[in-house]
Design an enzyme around this catalytic site. Structure first.
Site, short mmCIF file in Angstrom:
data_model
loop_
_atom_site.label_atom_id
_atom_site.label_comp_id
_atom_site.label_asym_id
_atom_site.label_seq_id
_atom_site.Cartn_x
_atom_site.Cartn_y
_atom_site.Cartn_z
N HIS A 173 0.82 -1.22 0.00
CA HIS A 173 0.00 0.00 0.00
C HIS A 173 0.85 1.27 0.00
O HIS A 173 0.36 2.34 -0.33
CB HIS A 173 -1.05 -0.02 1.11
CG HIS A 173 -0.60 0.30 2.50
ND1 HIS A 173 -0.24 -0.65 3.42
CD2 HIS A 173 -0.49 1.48 3.14
CE1 HIS A 173 0.07 -0.08 4.56
NE2 HIS A 173 -0.07 1.22 4.43
N ASN A 183 -9.11 -4.83 6.61
CA ASN A 183 -8.22 -3.74 7.01
C ASN A 183 -8.38 -3.51 8.52
O ASN A 183 -9.49 -3.53 9.03
CB ASN A 183 -8.59 -2.47 6.22
CG ASN A 183 -7.51 -1.41 6.30
OD1 ASN A 183 -6.40 -1.66 6.79
ND2 ASN A 183 -7.82 -0.21 5.83
N ASP A 217 1.11 -7.71 2.27
CA ASP A 217 1.21 -6.25 2.06
C ASP A 217 2.69 -5.84 1.97
O ASP A 217 3.24 -5.22 2.87
CB ASP A 217 0.50 -5.51 3.20
CG ASP A 217 0.21 -4.06 2.83
OD1 ASP A 217 0.75 -3.59 1.82
OD2 ASP A 217 -0.55 -3.40 3.56
N SER A 239 3.72 1.95 8.65
CA SER A 239 3.52 1.05 7.52
C SER A 239 4.84 0.89 6.78
O SER A 239 5.50 1.89 6.47
CB SER A 239 2.50 1.64 6.56
OG SER A 239 1.23 1.38 7.04
N PHE A 264 2.57 -3.64 8.73
CA PHE A 264 1.64 -2.93 7.84
C PHE A 264 0.35 -2.46 8.48
O PHE A 264 -0.39 -1.70 7.87
CB PHE A 264 1.34 -3.74 6.58
CG PHE A 264 0.49 -4.98 6.76
CD1 PHE A 264 1.07 -6.17 7.14
CD2 PHE A 264 -0.87 -4.95 6.50
CE1 PHE A 264 0.31 -7.33 7.26
CE2 PHE A 264 -1.64 -6.11 6.62
CZ PHE A 264 -1.04 -7.30 7.00
N1 ASP Z 1 -1.97 0.74 8.07
C1 ASP Z 1 -1.35 1.83 8.75
C2 ASP Z 1 -0.65 2.78 7.84
O1 ASP Z 1 -1.10 2.94 6.75
C3 ASP Z 1 -0.47 1.36 9.86
C4 ASP Z 1 -1.22 1.48 11.13
O2 ASP Z 1 -2.15 2.28 11.19
O3 ASP Z 1 -0.83 0.79 12.07
O4 ASP Z 1 0.29 3.47 8.20
#
Ligand code: ASP
Length: 700
Positions: free
Chosen positions: A83, A210, A219, A636, A652
């Site tokens: 991502h 998510n 990811d 992330s 992630f």
């Molecule tokens: N998925 C989150 C990000 O995009 C990571 C998190 O919130 O722990 O940074």
């Protein structure tokens, strides 16, 4: 549950409280070494960061500006999340060549995909500049003047620091101004995508999974940094671990956590709660609008893919924050903790200013309430219609450029303009007119719905009649050249007079909205000035009361957090084990988005083609795992490293129950989600047969 696993989980649980804290490199060296080695650190802490040489393993930890990553080879390869490099996939995708859906693996170094806007920085030096910054504040300055003086000093320090070619610097405030650090980093502007799996691997489970566990997303993505057209050769990179993790394993997560609010007072947290409520409402409408206007139109779907993905992520994050605040009674707990500090400080004259500071912060929140709705809507312009966001940026740049460089809003200083031009160009790829027009109308309708004391005069004047919004918006789009890439590039270099002479209806509207944005910035800067004056006094009392090292709130600077691989109980009678497997992924496949997997992945999984990537205990390829390290958004892509300093995964996400850890750490549910590096290598080896890349990664 297997009794051995259970014993390991309990052992990990006993260590849990230890995991709180996103430590700065300097703080890592101040932590008790015996404690660190008891946690599982096998190398001396100086191997992570040696202040004498200003380098160490942390030199390998890079920021992509929003995400974290780590060098994993001597020739500039870095590992991060799917991502995090999704924007590059979207930038190069067309309906005929859809890298988003099918993924991308370069056929060799020559085939890598260059990004127009992605840059990476790596740490070089951290210098405490608190004294210089505070000395710049004139006696008797009000809070706006105070902040502008601080900002002026920051600009000067940054300019001096960036005299060294290729350096990118910033002055970071810790806990609102308790101390300031000059962060000197080395920047690389040529970043290319080497490998990203198909969306159905990288995002397996999609928005449903998510911020959730169990999870089976791969990811991950691999990029490469280039300097002068040659692969960059970092002095430090993280070797891939020979052995994978198991429940109880010690891990460190290193990266650039974005923002947390633990140092905020309960009154400030309450305002943030309102922010998250507004975000759920506004982004929810943006998301519905984008989905409805692009459904069944592949060109539109590709155009808005990256925008939609990041809106969805913020939307779900905001919901998680709100649920967590409620469930954990976090505001009540913060208020209770504050009362204890106040009672403790009352008898200590040296902390008496803490009480007035806390009251002052509450008064500031009260004052901000008067224009809160309007300010929230103005601040959301960059997240909404591209046309409005770009038109206001072009006008703002023209106005700011008339001032001397040092007097400008920092976002429009010379050091930003070239990269801003790249972003403006890149935006074309995100543009799909029907979707954009609908987003524009959302903004206008919301502005027209504001209360009597919060009107946005410019929007009132341009849209005198609520019933005619759609027609008026259509006319704006028909009459403007802002969304013509060539014209926009020309506009970006023009003066306000030249822009006005164009008689472009959207630019004309932007000329009336920009003064409102500038007034908003003054209000925001005044608030930052108040915070810089008051929060340090409050934090000094809180930290003294705690009587132990306290890590500052996240502020996108480099941090290390220590934890262990561990499961958790999300609710009564349920316990989640901390590792997921390839077979578990196959079990979840329904064949329908977001639970479908590429045919070659399924075939290799069903044939149990695990190669050497199976975990000896799980007898399966591990996909994701959990740890109790203390992370947030921005982490992330963070390298997850074992006690020897070897890479075991890429962080992630966090679990649903842990989204609100931005407000406070709760060891029972503080779990972050990590892609196991063995899953990356399995995909590369058994599915993609990417021999050359495996070799470059040092896998023989
Ligand atoms: N998925 C989150 C990000 O995009 C990571 C998190 O919130 O722990 O940074």
């Amino acid at each position: 549950m297997n009794p051995r696993i259970f014993a390991l989980l309990l052992a990990a649980a006993a260590l849990l409280d230890a995991a709180e804290g996103k430590w700065t490199p300097a703080q890592v060296l101040e932590l008790d070494r015996t404690w660190l080695s008891k946690q599982g650190l096998e190398i001396p802490p100086e191997r992570l960061w040696d202040p004498k040489t200003g380098e160490g393993l942390l030199s390998a930890v890079i920021s992509t500006g929003g995400c974290s990553a780590a060098f994993v080879s001597s020739d500039g390869l870095f590992l991060t999340n799917h991502h995090c490099l999704f924007g590059i996939l979207q930038e190069h995708s067309t309906t005929a060549n859809d890298f988003i859906t099918h993924g991308f693996l370069a056929s060799g170094p020559e085939g890598e995909l260059r990004s127009k806007t992605t840059r990476v920085t790596m740490p070089h030096r951290f210098t405490d500049v608190t004294k210089d910054v505070l000395a710049a504040v004139p006696a008797g300055a009000d809070d706006l003047a105070r902040y502008r003086a601080i900002e002026g000093k920051q600009k000067q320090l940054v300019a001096e620091c960036e005299r060294a070619k290729g350096h990118r610097c910033r002055v970071a405030a810790f806990d609102g101004g308790l101390y300031y650090q000059l962060v000197d980093a080395i920047e690389i502007a040529d970043v290319r995508l080497v490998y990203a799996p198909p969306r159905s691997v990288g995002e397996f489970g999609g928005e449903i999974d998510n911020f959730a566990w169990p999870r089976h997303a791969g990811d991950y993505a691999i990029g490469r940094a280039y300097v002068n057209g040659e692969p960059y050769r970092p002095k430090y990179w993280l070797p891939l671990a020979k052995e994978g993790v198991a429940p109880g394993s010690f891990v460190m997560v290193m990266g650039y956590p974005g923002t947390t609010f633990r140092a905020f007072t309960a009154a400030e947290m309450n305002e943030l709660k309102r922010n998250f409520e507004r975000r759920v409402d506004l982004y929810g409408e943006f998301i519905r609008t984008l989905e409805e206007t692009t459904a069944g139109k592949p060109e539109g779907e590709i155009a808005v893919a990256a925008t939609l993905k990041s809106l969805n992520n913020s939307f779900k994050n905001a919901q998680g924050q709100l649920q967590g605040l409620e469930r954990g009674r976090l505001l009540e707990k913060q208020a209770e903790a504050e009362r204890a500090v106040v009672a403790w400080a009352a008898g200590r004259p040296e902390f008496r200013d803490a009480m007035t500071a806390r009251d002052g912060l509450a008064a500031m929140i009260e004052q901000n309430g008067a224009t809160w709705e309007r300010d929230a809507l103005l601040a959301a312009i960059p997240a909404g219609a591209r046309a409005l966001s770009l038109a206001t940026t072009v006008v703002r740049a023209a106005i700011e450029r008339q001032k001397s460089d040092a007097e400008r809003d920092p976002a429009y200083m010379d050091r930003e303009l070239a990269r801003m031009a790249d972003r403006l160009e890149r935006e074309q790829k995100n543009y799909f007119e029907p979707a954009d027009r609908a987003l524009f109308a959302v903004f206008v309708r919301r502005a027209l719905g504001l209360g009597a004391r919060e009107r946005i005069a410019s929007v009132d004047a341009a849209f005198p009649d609520a019933a005619g919004v759609a027609g008026r918006v259509a006319a704006l789009y028909a009459g403007t050249q802002v969304m013509d890439a060539v014209q926009r590039r020309a506009m970006f270099g023009e003066t306000p007079a030249q822009l006005k002479a164009r008689r472009d209806p959207l630019l004309e509207l932007a000329f009336t909205i920009v003064p409102e944005q500038i007034a908003l910035r003054d209000r925001q800067d005044r608030t930052l000035g108040t915070i810089s004056r008051l929060r340090p006094a409050w934090r000094r009392a809180v930290i003294a009361h705690a009587g132990k090292p306290v890590a500052p709130d996240a502020n996108s600077t480099l941090r290390v957090t220590f934890g262990h691989v561990a499961g958790y109980s999300p609710r009564d009678a349920v316990f989640y084990t901390p590792q997921s497997t390839l077979s578990g992924m196959v079990e979840k496949v329904t064949g329908k988005d977001p639970f479908q997997a590429p045919a070659n992945v399924l075939a290799a999984a069903r044939a149990r083609e695990f190669g050497r990537w199976a975990d000896p205990r799980l007898k399966d390829v591990p996909v994701d795992f959990l740890s109790d390290a203390d992370t947030t958004g921005g982490n992330s892509g963070s390298p997850v490293v074992n006690g020897k300093g070897e890479l075991v995964g890429a962080n992630f996400d966090r679990v649903w129950e842990n989204v609100a850890n931005d407000f406070g750490y709760n060891s029972a549910v503080a779990r972050n989600v990590i892609t196991d590096v063995r899953y990356v290598l399995w995909n590369l080896d058994r599915v993609q047969h990417g021999i050359w890349l495996l070799r470059d990664l040092g896998v023989e």
